[in-house]
Write an enzyme that holds these catalytic residues in place. Structure first.
Site, PDB file in Angstrom:
ATOM      1  N   LYS A 276       0.622  -0.864  -0.353  1.00 38.42           N
ATOM      2  CA  LYS A 276       0.203   0.083  -0.194  1.00 38.42           C
ATOM      3  C   LYS A 276       0.792   0.877  -0.024  1.00 38.42           C
ATOM      4  O   LYS A 276       1.694   1.305   0.408  1.00 38.42           O
ATOM      5  CB  LYS A 276      -0.862   0.212   0.883  1.00 38.42           C
ATOM      6  N   ARG A 350     -10.088 -11.701   1.899  1.00 39.72           N
ATOM      7  CA  ARG A 350     -10.851 -12.327   1.501  1.00 39.72           C
ATOM      8  C   ARG A 350      -9.872 -13.721   1.339  1.00 39.72           C
ATOM      9  O   ARG A 350     -10.410 -14.619   1.689  1.00 39.72           O
ATOM     10  CB  ARG A 350     -11.684 -12.260   0.259  1.00 39.72           C
TER      11      ARG A 350
HETATM   12  N1  BES Z   1      -8.444  -3.698   5.019  1.00 41.71           N
HETATM   13  C1  BES Z   1      -8.057  -3.052   2.801  1.00 41.71           C
HETATM   14  C2  BES Z   1     -10.004  -2.475   2.529  1.00 41.71           C
HETATM   15  C3  BES Z   1     -10.029  -1.260   3.317  1.00 41.71           C
HETATM   16  C4  BES Z   1      -9.557  -0.088   2.342  1.00 41.71           C
HETATM   17  C5  BES Z   1     -10.258  -0.637   4.932  1.00 41.71           C
HETATM   18  C6  BES Z   1      -9.021   1.130   3.063  1.00 41.71           C
HETATM   19  C7  BES Z   1     -10.709   0.783   4.648  1.00 41.71           C
HETATM   20  C8  BES Z   1      -9.910   1.722   3.562  1.00 41.71           C
HETATM   21  C9  BES Z   1      -8.410  -4.365   2.040  1.00 41.71           C
HETATM   22  O1  BES Z   1      -6.873  -5.229   3.080  1.00 41.71           O
HETATM   23  C10 BES Z   1      -7.777  -4.166   0.812  1.00 41.71           C
HETATM   24  O2  BES Z   1      -6.364  -3.310   0.500  1.00 41.71           O
HETATM   25  N2  BES Z   1      -8.784  -4.021  -0.216  1.00 41.71           N
HETATM   26  C11 BES Z   1      -8.228  -3.978  -1.549  1.00 41.71           C
HETATM   27  C12 BES Z   1      -8.575  -4.461  -2.501  1.00 41.71           C
HETATM   28  C13 BES Z   1      -8.293  -4.817  -3.324  1.00 41.71           C
HETATM   29  C14 BES Z   1      -6.781  -5.112  -3.739  1.00 41.71           C
HETATM   30  C15 BES Z   1      -8.902  -5.783  -4.785  1.00 41.71           C
HETATM   31  C16 BES Z   1      -9.007  -1.864  -1.989  1.00 41.71           C
HETATM   32  O3  BES Z   1      -9.798  -2.166  -1.117  1.00 41.71           O
HETATM   33  O4  BES Z   1      -8.363  -1.957  -1.889  1.00 41.71           O
HETATM   34 MN    MN Z   2      -5.705  -5.470   1.670  1.00 39.45          MN
END
Ligand code: BES
Ligand code: MN
Ligand code: ZN
Length: 494
Positions: A276, A350
């Site tokens: 990230k 997931r």
């Molecule tokens: N924990 C994150 C989702 C999240 C993002 C929660 C911002 C709260 C605030 C999750 O694990 C994630 O990174 N999801 C990705 C999925 C994508 C790679 C398909 C996302 O939402 O960008």
């Molecule tokens: Mn994630």
């Protein structure tokens, strides 16, 4: 902080402040308690209203000084809004508002004169609202603690014995729900170095012991032996060991339904190799908020002992980049035997849920409800006021919607038509862990659906509500504890 019920005359109650709720635009002296208080104070409440300083608008507050007219030195009024629009949520907010303003004045004890026929659900709501509004998280501060103000007690004062058992029950229930929610907030607010998967499992064990739940914990070796392949895939990049936590509440008497609650427990989400961006990454300490809600709800369930078999499952790990981490393109095998091609290591929630949902089938449940901070996309779609809901069983989703209205922990349904199944088709494995970039929240649910087989299932994407939740004034900017009251309401209404 103690909340209790007392029988007696509020005029002689030795508290730092009395609190009286007043409806807007009503003959304010009509209700018994307002009139008695107004008369005791020589018309001070009437004067306040006549001067236009207080109209009873929702959450409006004013503090009067009683000059020994009653035992308490202060009498605060709080607006409840129009009486025909009054509901449990208004009660939570008004109670939270006045509790915080009095706390900030340095008040330690509050007495609330209460009619013996007050609706118990409003007393429950007021108890929830005040406790939740007073919540503070100061565990990691060493400075400024002398300035932190705290209330010691809130006492509902009823004049006649007859009404107090029902009120007492309502207060205990509100208190129990608030404490479950605050447990979830405390866990969610904990930084990643203060709450590892191992520590989360220890906490679950403590909660189980106190609340009379069974607790089983699988460590790394057991997870390998049992084939929790997608949870292990996420965990393999971390120095911290993963944990799988199973909490179980078994009521007396047999032949009852089983409901399984499942929580995403990523104690920190860096994104892994699909790292990230740095900005705001610290918020990913909250990525175990689904697990926190499940643990908080299980604590309450152990305390209130409903006639339902309830299981809480938590899949806990960090998501870290390292030389041992999973890579895009890797193929891993889940608990259910289905294979997954990992496209993006940041879609880790997931993956850990896939194993937990597979494991849930062993309980032959009538319902499985998972809570996960799964996608940033749900914040784009719905903001921070409601969770996104998708599932395979409309009746179960209707139950959640109704519970969401009652608790104001609301859910909003998104479609999960089979047409979306295309999103997660892989050329290499049974599924891939991301979709095509459209409808990201639904794509996440489509993936989970593949592993939630053999039982009615609903998924709540709580990425928008677990923290930064907007709406109610008793919910702080940090962890909200969203989901605890919602889940318990579903169980109570079963
Ligand atoms: N924990 C994150 C989702 C999240 C993002 C929660 C911002 C709260 C605030 C999750 O694990 C994630 O990174 N999801 C990705 C999925 C994508 C790679 C398909 C996302 O939402 O960008
Ligand atoms: Mn994630
Ligand atoms: Zn995550």
């Amino acid at each position: 902080m103690d909340v209790n019920v007392m029988v007696g005359d509020f005029k002689s109650a030795a508290v730092d402040a009395l609190v009286i709720g007043v409806f807007e635009g009503e003959e304010y002296t009509r209700s018994g308690i307002v009139r008695v208080a107004d008369e005791a104070l020589n018309g001070a409440i009437r004067r306040l209203v006549e001067l236009g300083d207080f109209e009873g608008k929702h959450k409006q507050t004013a503090v009067l000084y009683t000059n020994d007219a009653v035992a308490a030195p202060r009498l605060a009024v709080v607006g409840l809004g129009k009486s025909d629009q009054f509901d449990a949520e208004k009660a939570r907010e008004a109670a939270g508002e006045i509790a915080c303003s009095l706390r900030d004045l340095g008040v330690k004890t509050i007495g609330i004169p209460t009619p013996s026929d007050a609706p118990p659900e409003m007393i429950q709501a007021a108890t929830e609202g005040s406790l939740l509004a007073l919540y503070q998280f100061n565990q990691h501060k060493t400075e400024g603690l002398y300035d932190v103000k705290e209330l010691d007690a809130i006492t509902y004062i009823v004049s006649d014995q007859g009404g107090s058992p029902a009120l007492e029950e309502a207060v205990v229930l509100g208190d129990t729900l608030a404490r479950g929610t605050m447990l979830a907030r405390d866990l969610s607010n904990q930084p990643g170095n203060k709450l590892t998967p191992t520590m989360l499992a220890e906490k679950a064990q403590q909660v189980a012991e106190v609340s009379g739940l069974d607790c089983e914990i699988f460590d790394l070796a057991e997870l390998k032996e049992k084939g929790f392949g997608t949870l292990l895939a996420v965990a393999q990049g971390s120095e911290e060991e993963p944990r799988f936590i199973a909490l179980e509440y078994v009521p007396e008497g047999g032949d009852i339904d089983t409901v399984v609650l499942v929580g995403k427990g990523i104690t920190f989400d860096t994104g892994g190799i699909s790292l990230k961006p740095g900005k705001g990454m610290e918020e990913m300490k909250h990525d175990m908020s689904g697990a926190a809600a499940v643990l908080g709800a299980m604590q309450v369930i152990g305390d209130i002992k409903p006639d339902l078999h309830v299981v809480g499952l938590i899949a806990a790990t960090e998501n870290m980049p390292s030389g041992t981490a999973i890579k895009p393109g890797d193929v891993v095998t889940s608990y259910s035997g289905k294979t997954v091609e990992i496209i993006n290591t940041d879609a880790e929630g997931r993956l850990v849920l896939a194993d937990a949902l597979g494991y849930a089938a062993r309980y032959e449940p009538r319902a499985v409800i998972d809570l996960a901070t799964l996608t940033g996309a749900v914040i784009v779609a719905l903001g921070n006021l409601t969770a996104g809901m998708m599932g395979t069983d409309q009746e179960l989703m209707d139950r959640l919607r109704a519970a969401g209205e009652k608790t104001h922990e609301r859910v909003w349904q998104l479609p999960l038509w089979d047409d979306y199944d295309e999103q997660i088709k892989s050329d290499t494995a049974d599924a891939k862990n991301v979709g095509d970039g459209t409808a990201g929240t639904i794509a996440g649910a489509v993936f989970l659906k593949k592993f939630a087989e053999g039982y009615p299932w609903v998924h709540l994407d709580i990425a928008g509500t677990a923290w930064d939740m907007k709406g109610s004034s008793y919910v702080p900017k940090t962890a909200s504890g969203y989901g605890v009251r919602l889940l318990v309401q579903v169980v109570q209404d079963w």
